[in-house]
Scaffold this active site. Structure first.
Site, PDB file in Angstrom:
ATOM      1  N   HIS A 116      24.933 -45.960  27.492  1.00 50.35           N
ATOM      2  CA  HIS A 116      24.515 -46.761  26.486  1.00 50.35           C
ATOM      3  C   HIS A 116      23.806 -48.130  26.799  1.00 50.35           C
ATOM      4  O   HIS A 116      24.322 -48.693  28.030  1.00 50.35           O
ATOM      5  CB  HIS A 116      25.715 -47.154  25.568  1.00 50.35           C
ATOM      6  CG  HIS A 116      27.058 -47.790  26.089  1.00 50.35           C
ATOM      7  ND1 HIS A 116      26.883 -49.321  26.186  1.00 50.35           N
ATOM      8  CD2 HIS A 116      27.997 -47.408  26.857  1.00 50.35           C
ATOM      9  CE1 HIS A 116      27.945 -49.550  26.881  1.00 50.35           C
ATOM     10  NE2 HIS A 116      28.718 -48.663  27.257  1.00 50.35           N
ATOM     11  N   ASP A 117      23.043 -48.654  26.288  1.00 52.51           N
ATOM     12  CA  ASP A 117      22.346 -50.123  26.229  1.00 52.51           C
ATOM     13  C   ASP A 117      21.779 -50.148  27.776  1.00 52.51           C
ATOM     14  O   ASP A 117      21.580 -51.232  28.185  1.00 52.51           O
ATOM     15  CB  ASP A 117      23.394 -51.054  26.449  1.00 52.51           C
ATOM     16  CG  ASP A 117      23.944 -51.089  24.915  1.00 52.51           C
ATOM     17  OD1 ASP A 117      23.353 -51.369  23.861  1.00 52.51           O
ATOM     18  OD2 ASP A 117      25.426 -50.823  24.749  1.00 52.51           O
ATOM     19  N   GLY A 134      27.050 -47.582  31.525  1.00 54.54           N
ATOM     20  CA  GLY A 134      26.449 -48.490  30.398  1.00 54.54           C
ATOM     21  C   GLY A 134      26.027 -49.892  30.882  1.00 54.54           C
ATOM     22  O   GLY A 134      26.402 -50.479  31.979  1.00 54.54           O
TER      23      GLY A 134
END
Length: 256
Positions: A116-117, A134
């Site tokens: 994520h991100d 992440g």
């Protein structure tokens, strides 16, 4: 496309190929001339550009593997001309950045995971079974060899090369090659720089800068001050100084 499901809310460009047994959820956009293999899953919140290849078993846009995620609306944005090989997983963002972002013309090899991100530049090679936690950031033209693990919040500078089976827990400045355990600077990514049109004079300039950072007996602050005072301002010099000064995790060590 046998038993492939495309939900009504998906927006599909022109001349897109779908393999068998794939699922395309609502709130998905796929650009023109893209190709999807068999058993591909594209989940809500995914935005995929033109001329992309996504091979069998890939799962694109899965929810973040982050306990802080609270089902907020986020995106995964993938640019044009990317090749995503078998069984790759790429998660969408969290409230932290709101999106995971992949640039253009990247090769993401089989079984890699991008968390994520993450923000991935363009023209990168992410090797097979690379695990990227992440909020990792990479510049353009980064090459991460297979079976490498990347710690969350790490930054990897443009034109850098990471050897296989590496463990990235410190930031990697641009233009260099890193190897060994613990991971450390072993020289410039000279072959990659020459392939991309860097002149011999420019490569020597970058090498001289890193000689001061990694090979002379100076602390990092002193080395950066010396470089700023004694090297002509160039794009590459400024990029190196900015990257190191902005590093929150600290950079890899030099040769011993």
């Amino acid at each position: 496309m046998k038993n492939t499901v495309i939900e009504k809310g998906a927006i599909i460009g022109k001349n897109v190929h779908f393999g068998n047994f794939s699922t395309i959820e609502n709130d998905v956009i796929i650009g023109d001339n893209s190709w999807l293999g068999n058993n591909v899953t594209i989940l809500s919140g995914s935005r995929i550009g033109n001329n992309c290849q996504i091979h069998s078993g890939a799962v694109i846009g899965g929810i973040p593997q982050d306990l802080k995620f609270d089902n907020e609306y986020t995106l995964l944005e993938i640019g044009d001309n990317n090749i995503i090989r078998e069984n790759v997983t790429i998660n969408r963002g969290t409230i932290s950045k709101g999106r995971t972002s992949i640039g253009n013309s990247n090769l993401i090899m089989a079984n890699a995971h991008i968390g994520h991100d993450c923000i991935i530049g363009s023209n990168c090679i992410i090797g097979f079974s690379v695990g990227m936690a992440g909020e990792v950031i990479t510049g353009d033209w980064v090459n991460i060899s297979g079976l490498t693990a990347v710690h969350q919040f790490s930054s990897i500078g443009s034109h850098s090369m990471v050897s296989g089976l590496s463990r990235i827990v410190k930031d990697i400045p641009p233009y260099i090659t890193v190897a060994h355990e613990p991971l450390r600077y072993v020289g410039l990514n000279s072959i990659g720089l020459r392939r991309r049109g860097f002149s011999s004079a420019k490569i020597e300039e970058i090498k001289a800068i890193y000689r001061i950072i990694f090979q002379e007996k100076r602390n990092t602050h002193s080395a950066l001050e010396f470089i700023e005072q004694n090297f002509e301002p160039t794009f590459e010099r400024n990029e190196i100084l900015h990257f190191i000064r902005m590093s929150k995790r600290g950079i890899v060590k030099g040769v011993e």
